[in-house]
Design a protein around this motif. Sequence first.
Motif, mmCIF file in Angstrom:
data_model
loop_
_atom_site.group_PDB
_atom_site.id
_atom_site.type_symbol
_atom_site.label_atom_id
_atom_site.label_comp_id
_atom_site.label_asym_id
_atom_site.label_seq_id
_atom_site.Cartn_x
_atom_site.Cartn_y
_atom_site.Cartn_z
ATOM 1 N N SER A 41 0.858 -1.191 0.000
ATOM 2 C CA SER A 41 0.000 0.000 0.000
ATOM 3 C C SER A 41 0.886 1.231 0.000
ATOM 4 O O SER A 41 2.095 1.137 0.176
ATOM 5 C CB SER A 41 -0.828 0.080 1.282
ATOM 6 O OG SER A 41 -1.572 -1.063 1.495
ATOM 7 N N ALA A 42 0.245 2.379 -0.108
ATOM 8 C CA ALA A 42 0.965 3.641 0.000
ATOM 9 C C ALA A 42 1.446 3.824 1.437
ATOM 10 O O ALA A 42 0.844 3.321 2.374
ATOM 11 C CB ALA A 42 0.046 4.782 -0.396
ATOM 12 N N GLY A 44 2.066 5.010 5.085
ATOM 13 C CA GLY A 44 1.352 5.737 6.145
ATOM 14 C C GLY A 44 0.045 6.363 5.688
ATOM 15 O O GLY A 44 -0.834 5.682 5.167
ATOM 16 N N THR A 47 -2.349 8.193 1.208
ATOM 17 C CA THR A 47 -3.600 8.253 0.436
ATOM 18 C C THR A 47 -4.520 9.366 0.961
ATOM 19 O O THR A 47 -5.072 10.141 0.183
ATOM 20 C CB THR A 47 -4.305 6.885 0.451
ATOM 21 O OG1 THR A 47 -3.353 5.895 0.036
ATOM 22 C CG2 THR A 47 -5.491 6.858 -0.501
HETATM 23 MG MG MG Z 1 -3.448 2.881 3.149
#
Ligand code: MG
Length: 401
Positions: A41-42, A44, A47
């Motif tokens: 995921s991105a 921390g 997003t």
């Molecule tokens: Mg996230």
Amino acid sequence: MALIVQKFGGSSVANAERVANVAGIVTDAYKEGNDVIVVVSAQGDTTDDLIAKANEINPNASKRELDMLLTAGEQMSIALLAMAIEKLGCPVVSLLGWQAGFRTSRTFGAARIERIKTERIQSELDKRKIVVVAGFQGLNKSDDLTTLGRGGSDTSAVAIAAALHADRCQIFTDVTGVFTADPRKVSGARKLEEINYDEMLELATLGAQVLNHRSVEMAKKYSVELEVLSSLVRESGTIVKEAVKMEKMIIRGVTKDTDVAQISVVGMKDIPGNAFKMFSKLAAKKINIDVILQSIGRDGTKDISFTCSKDHAAAAVELLEEMFSVQGAKVTCNTSVAKVSAVGAGMQTHSGTASKMFGALYEAGINISMISTSEITISVLIEKELADQAVSAVHKAFFEQ
Ligand code: MG
Ligand code: ASP
């Protein structure tokens, strides 16, 4: 040698030190001789930060442009993780969703994975490379970038595991597994060794924050066994699968969901067709309804209440006012409510689960305004401020006595 899919959430790659930690976990699995695909995921809150940036410029930006922006978050984290793996001396390649073959439906912001063209990933694995894939994103039929909806990288990981028939799918997060309640709030909460798909699905939908519910649906559909574990504490996690060991546990978990609005239409005419009209119009606007309660009629009128997510509340109120003010009805909306649920397949074969839950709430002096049940779930709507207290009370009744 096995094929392992490892997924790391935003908190697991939040900073340089954590990225290095993840690189260590990944290369350990690789050095044991396994093929490893990593989905990230991105970092921390990236997003959320990107969404805030978009809102600064244009709060009504098109979903296409929003997806173009949000996919950048995962692009950063795959490159950074690949660099950290290079530093540890292992061969690696990072791939965006489209490069990894993710083809999705058209809907920006909530695209569904339609298929994964696995050739590229497979050819990189054949070269003995660790493949780092951007979660949460894909490409639609018009060659536009799409995202899968918040928390979507769990689904990306499960989809790859299903498409490539992986031997293991590990979902790394910041807790050590799936707990009977939020361990940060409920002192007696314990980690489950195993949980079945249906129970996990209910928990995920009803507010447990460990797995995205669509990823669980997909895991069930393709029989992908999941392991939920921590990227920071190396200990065995929770296995999510079809059939689990019979433990003497009627309930597997207690959750709360505070993203709830309670909407009531009070004093509508007590005539056939009102409920039908109301819920078909709401459905046409894609407003998802949860608990429904209809009062017994009085003086030729009746009331209908239901719950939906807070995001949809304003649209629902507007629609219902338009529809029912002609009947003299009033529409009210209460957002200071929470849904507390007890989930467990064991309640199918044990009686008295509901009364035990209601008893615990009564003893804690908590009033219930709505109740709903399904085969493996009992949910109550209560005042939001009492939600944590309610979860603790119900948890105590089932697990600590
Ligand atoms: Mg996230
Ligand atoms: N980065 C995306 C989000 O925050 C996807 C994910 O974390 O799974 O929603």
